[in-house]
Design a protein around this motif. Structure first.
Motif, PDB file in Angstrom:
ATOM      1  N   PHE A 150      -8.913 -42.642 -17.003  1.00  0.00           N
ATOM      2  CA  PHE A 150     -10.040 -43.002 -15.942  1.00  0.00           C
ATOM      3  C   PHE A 150      -9.371 -43.711 -14.654  1.00  0.00           C
ATOM      4  O   PHE A 150      -8.608 -44.743 -14.782  1.00  0.00           O
ATOM      5  N   THR A 151      -9.513 -42.989 -13.467  1.00  0.00           N
ATOM      6  CA  THR A 151      -8.832 -43.098 -12.402  1.00  0.00           C
ATOM      7  C   THR A 151      -9.542 -42.931 -11.005  1.00  0.00           C
ATOM      8  O   THR A 151     -10.625 -42.254 -11.066  1.00  0.00           O
ATOM      9  N   GLY A 152      -9.102 -43.721 -10.044  1.00  0.00           N
ATOM     10  CA  GLY A 152      -9.812 -43.537  -8.821  1.00  0.00           C
ATOM     11  C   GLY A 152      -8.894 -42.936  -7.862  1.00  0.00           C
ATOM     12  O   GLY A 152      -9.060 -42.384  -6.693  1.00  0.00           O
ATOM     13  N   MET A 153      -7.828 -42.518  -8.276  1.00  0.00           N
ATOM     14  CA  MET A 153      -6.612 -41.874  -7.389  1.00  0.00           C
ATOM     15  C   MET A 153      -6.984 -40.500  -7.470  1.00  0.00           C
ATOM     16  O   MET A 153      -7.345 -39.823  -8.125  1.00  0.00           O
ATOM     17  N   LEU A 215     -11.715 -33.972 -14.665  1.00  0.00           N
ATOM     18  CA  LEU A 215     -13.199 -33.861 -14.188  1.00  0.00           C
ATOM     19  C   LEU A 215     -13.339 -34.819 -12.983  1.00  0.00           C
ATOM     20  O   LEU A 215     -12.739 -35.808 -12.911  1.00  0.00           O
ATOM     21  N   LEU A 216     -13.751 -34.214 -12.096  1.00  0.00           N
ATOM     22  CA  LEU A 216     -14.004 -35.060 -10.841  1.00  0.00           C
ATOM     23  C   LEU A 216     -15.324 -35.441 -10.608  1.00  0.00           C
ATOM     24  O   LEU A 216     -16.269 -34.755 -10.592  1.00  0.00           O
ATOM     25  N   ASN A 217     -15.372 -36.518 -10.210  1.00  0.00           N
ATOM     26  CA  ASN A 217     -16.624 -37.607 -10.119  1.00  0.00           C
ATOM     27  C   ASN A 217     -17.825 -36.919 -11.172  1.00  0.00           C
ATOM     28  O   ASN A 217     -18.592 -36.682 -11.093  1.00  0.00           O
ATOM     29  N   PRO A 218     -17.302 -37.310 -12.470  1.00  0.00           N
ATOM     30  CA  PRO A 218     -17.915 -37.219 -13.808  1.00  0.00           C
ATOM     31  C   PRO A 218     -19.342 -37.884 -13.900  1.00  0.00           C
ATOM     32  O   PRO A 218     -19.349 -39.051 -13.505  1.00  0.00           O
ATOM     33  N   SER A 219     -20.482 -37.472 -14.346  1.00  0.00           N
ATOM     34  CA  SER A 219     -21.466 -38.415 -14.606  1.00  0.00           C
ATOM     35  C   SER A 219     -21.096 -39.319 -15.720  1.00  0.00           C
ATOM     36  O   SER A 219     -20.136 -39.300 -16.499  1.00  0.00           O
ATOM     37  N   GLY A 220     -22.042 -40.251 -16.095  1.00  0.00           N
ATOM     38  CA  GLY A 220     -21.935 -41.292 -16.962  1.00  0.00           C
ATOM     39  C   GLY A 220     -21.640 -40.705 -18.234  1.00  0.00           C
ATOM     40  O   GLY A 220     -21.024 -40.991 -19.123  1.00  0.00           O
ATOM     41  N   ALA A 221     -22.649 -39.504 -18.351  1.00  0.00           N
ATOM     42  CA  ALA A 221     -22.551 -38.878 -19.737  1.00  0.00           C
ATOM     43  C   ALA A 221     -21.307 -38.232 -20.267  1.00  0.00           C
ATOM     44  O   ALA A 221     -20.921 -38.134 -21.195  1.00  0.00           O
ATOM     45  N   GLU A 222     -21.102 -37.537 -18.823  1.00  0.00           N
ATOM     46  CA  GLU A 222     -19.663 -36.737 -19.264  1.00  0.00           C
ATOM     47  C   GLU A 222     -18.462 -37.986 -19.607  1.00  0.00           C
ATOM     48  O   GLU A 222     -17.613 -37.489 -20.429  1.00  0.00           O
ATOM     49  N   MET A 223     -18.212 -38.904 -18.821  1.00  0.00           N
ATOM     50  CA  MET A 223     -17.337 -39.763 -19.151  1.00  0.00           C
ATOM     51  C   MET A 223     -17.554 -40.420 -20.548  1.00  0.00           C
ATOM     52  O   MET A 223     -16.776 -40.553 -21.163  1.00  0.00           O
ATOM     53  N   GLU A 228     -15.174 -40.188 -26.159  1.00  0.00           N
ATOM     54  CA  GLU A 228     -15.537 -39.959 -27.660  1.00  0.00           C
ATOM     55  C   GLU A 228     -14.506 -39.001 -27.941  1.00  0.00           C
ATOM     56  O   GLU A 228     -14.295 -39.091 -29.266  1.00  0.00           O
ATOM     57  N   ALA A 229     -14.023 -37.965 -26.994  1.00  0.00           N
ATOM     58  CA  ALA A 229     -12.953 -37.187 -27.609  1.00  0.00           C
ATOM     59  C   ALA A 229     -11.674 -37.568 -27.612  1.00  0.00           C
ATOM     60  O   ALA A 229     -10.557 -36.964 -28.174  1.00  0.00           O
ATOM     61  N   CYS A 230     -11.270 -38.922 -27.436  1.00  0.00           N
ATOM     62  CA  CYS A 230     -10.018 -39.566 -27.302  1.00  0.00           C
ATOM     63  C   CYS A 230      -9.824 -40.693 -28.258  1.00  0.00           C
ATOM     64  O   CYS A 230     -10.909 -41.242 -28.578  1.00  0.00           O
ATOM     65  N   ASP A 231      -8.729 -40.896 -28.648  1.00  0.00           N
ATOM     66  CA  ASP A 231      -8.418 -42.264 -29.155  1.00  0.00           C
ATOM     67  C   ASP A 231      -8.482 -43.490 -28.584  1.00  0.00           C
ATOM     68  O   ASP A 231      -8.698 -44.630 -29.099  1.00  0.00           O
ATOM     69  N   PHE A 232      -7.846 -43.529 -27.162  1.00  0.00           N
ATOM     70  CA  PHE A 232      -7.798 -44.521 -26.222  1.00  0.00           C
ATOM     71  C   PHE A 232      -8.314 -44.023 -25.105  1.00  0.00           C
ATOM     72  O   PHE A 232      -7.763 -43.066 -24.474  1.00  0.00           O
ATOM     73  N   VAL A 233      -8.628 -45.116 -24.120  1.00  0.00           N
ATOM     74  CA  VAL A 233      -9.075 -44.951 -22.908  1.00  0.00           C
ATOM     75  C   VAL A 233      -8.172 -45.801 -21.962  1.00  0.00           C
ATOM     76  O   VAL A 233      -7.592 -46.914 -22.198  1.00  0.00           O
ATOM     77  N   GLY A 236      -7.394 -48.843 -15.356  1.00  0.00           N
ATOM     78  CA  GLY A 236      -6.822 -50.031 -14.561  1.00  0.00           C
ATOM     79  C   GLY A 236      -7.664 -51.520 -14.808  1.00  0.00           C
ATOM     80  O   GLY A 236      -7.753 -52.003 -15.785  1.00  0.00           O
ATOM     81  N   GLY A 237      -7.885 -51.844 -13.730  1.00  0.00           N
ATOM     82  CA  GLY A 237      -8.704 -53.369 -13.866  1.00  0.00           C
ATOM     83  C   GLY A 237     -10.119 -53.153 -14.119  1.00  0.00           C
ATOM     84  O   GLY A 237     -10.873 -54.030 -14.104  1.00  0.00           O
ATOM     85  N   ASP A 238     -10.617 -51.819 -14.213  1.00  0.00           N
ATOM     86  CA  ASP A 238     -12.210 -51.544 -14.159  1.00  0.00           C
ATOM     87  C   ASP A 238     -12.579 -51.807 -15.784  1.00  0.00           C
ATOM     88  O   ASP A 238     -12.729 -50.767 -16.504  1.00  0.00           O
ATOM     89  N   SER A 239     -12.816 -53.106 -16.460  1.00  0.00           N
ATOM     90  CA  SER A 239     -12.567 -53.390 -17.771  1.00  0.00           C
ATOM     91  C   SER A 239     -14.296 -52.912 -18.164  1.00  0.00           C
ATOM     92  O   SER A 239     -14.617 -52.964 -19.288  1.00  0.00           O
ATOM     93  N   ASP A 240     -15.020 -52.420 -17.337  1.00  0.00           N
ATOM     94  CA  ASP A 240     -16.486 -52.072 -17.739  1.00  0.00           C
ATOM     95  C   ASP A 240     -16.327 -50.795 -18.565  1.00  0.00           C
ATOM     96  O   ASP A 240     -17.377 -50.405 -19.284  1.00  0.00           O
ATOM     97  N   LYS A 241     -15.095 -50.082 -18.635  1.00  0.00           N
ATOM     98  CA  LYS A 241     -14.971 -49.026 -19.303  1.00  0.00           C
ATOM     99  C   LYS A 241     -15.121 -49.273 -20.789  1.00  0.00           C
ATOM    100  O   LYS A 241     -15.112 -48.286 -21.657  1.00  0.00           O
TER     101      LYS A 241
END
Length: 321
Positions: A150-153, A215-223, A228-233, A236-241
């Motif tokens: 997950f990135t903003g870059m 995925l560019l600008n995914p929705s909350g549901a998409e994220m 859920e499809a991965c083992d680890f997220v 960076g500093g956005d700990s709300d993930k």
């Protein structure tokens, strides 16, 4: 720094195997980076003349004794080269020398500038050999898991993908890019240029052999579905993930990147998290707050801070005009 060049430094007889290192702007773990550089250079027979400007005035006077400047900012180094003839190696972006290949190239550039490239190569080969077995075993461990980023870059994403997939060996399954809605306007980019950026991302994927879906600008549901499809997220500093219910792998690429042992130490830190994943859960008070989707930890309704951030961004991009 320019004033020190003009007013303090004095002509000196150059010591062939010596360098000055600018002591500013080395990012997280900057002291460790400088220590690693000094130790590696010493093994190659290269002396650090002074750390500029982290020394007293008498040593600053002696700065022109060095045969090479290793600098983070170019302007003062250009002035010193013009006045004293001291060439420089400019570290504009530390990601340029990330990973084992990057570390090797960094020191070979110094060796080449000082005329001892072959000697430096031999030293580096020995240093790399000490940790190569551990390095490969960690890469094998990482290959057993799925990671989502997950990135903003956007422009910097190819460097980030290279660092994660090639240097560390993380197989990226999905990449979610959440852009600042004002990014295009603030940067003065037209739609044609934005399409070029997106196309370059796909080219970068192919070049690196990445199979990650972007995925560019995914929705909350998409994220949520990506997590859920991965083992680890990886984030960076956005700990709300943490709200996605997957263990977080923190993105700290900026530490200890100038030695093979330091790089492997970073990998061991990642491995420790992978071996003992911690779920912070969806029920933290943190995740009940309405943070801005892009600029964590700004609150979504903090309009004053948003306006200040936008003004700063515009002023920063116009600083050289």
């Amino acid at each position: 720094m320019e004033a020190l060049v003009e007013l303090v430094m004095e002509p000196q007889k150059v010591e062939p195997l010596s360098v000055n290192i600018e002591s500013f702007i080395w990012g997280f773990g900057g002291d460790d980076k400088l220590v690693a550089i000094k130790e590696t250079l010493a093994k190659c027979g290269i002396k650090v003349n002074v750390l500029l400007p982290a020394c007293d005035m008498e040593h600053i006077k002696l700065a022109p004794k060095a045969a090479l400047n290793i600098v983070r900012r170019k302007k003062w180094a250009v002035k010193m080269e013009a006045k004293f003839g001291t060439p420089y190696l400019h570290i504009m972006d530390m990601m340029e020398w990330h990973g084992f290949d990057g570390i090797t190239d960094f020191y070979l550039q110094i060796g080449k500038a000082l005329g001892i490239e072959d000697k430096v190569q031999k030293v580096l080969a020995g240093e790399e050999k000490l940790v190569s077995e551990k390095y490969q075993s960690l890469r094998i461990k990482f290959q057993t898991k799925k990671f989502c980023l997950f990135t903003g870059m956007l422009a910097g994403l190819p460097d980030l993908m290279k660092a994660l997939e090639i240097d560390y060996g993380f197989p990226l399954h999905k990449i979610c890019i959440t852009l600042n809605p004002g990014f295009q306007k603030e940067c003065g980019l037209d739609d044609k240029f934005m399409q070029l950026l997106y196309a370059k991302l796909e080219e970068a994927k192919k070049y690196m052999g990445s199979s990650a879906d972007i995925l560019l600008n995914p929705s909350g549901a998409e994220m949520q579905a990506v997590a859920e499809a991965c083992d680890f997220v990886i984030t960076g500093g956005d700990s709300d993930k943490s709200k996605f219910g997957r263990p977080i792998l923190p993105l700290y690429l900026d530490s200890s990147v100038f030695s093979y042992a330091g790089f492997v130490k970073n990998m061991e830190g990642f491995a420790a998290i992978i071996d003992n994943p911690t779920l912070t859960g969806k029920h933290l008070l943190l995740n009940r707050l309405t943070f801005d989707k892009v600029f964590f930890p700004l609150e979504a309704e903090d309009h004053n801070t948003h306006a200040s951030r936008e003004m700063y961004a515009r002023m920063w991009r116009k600083r050289r005009k």
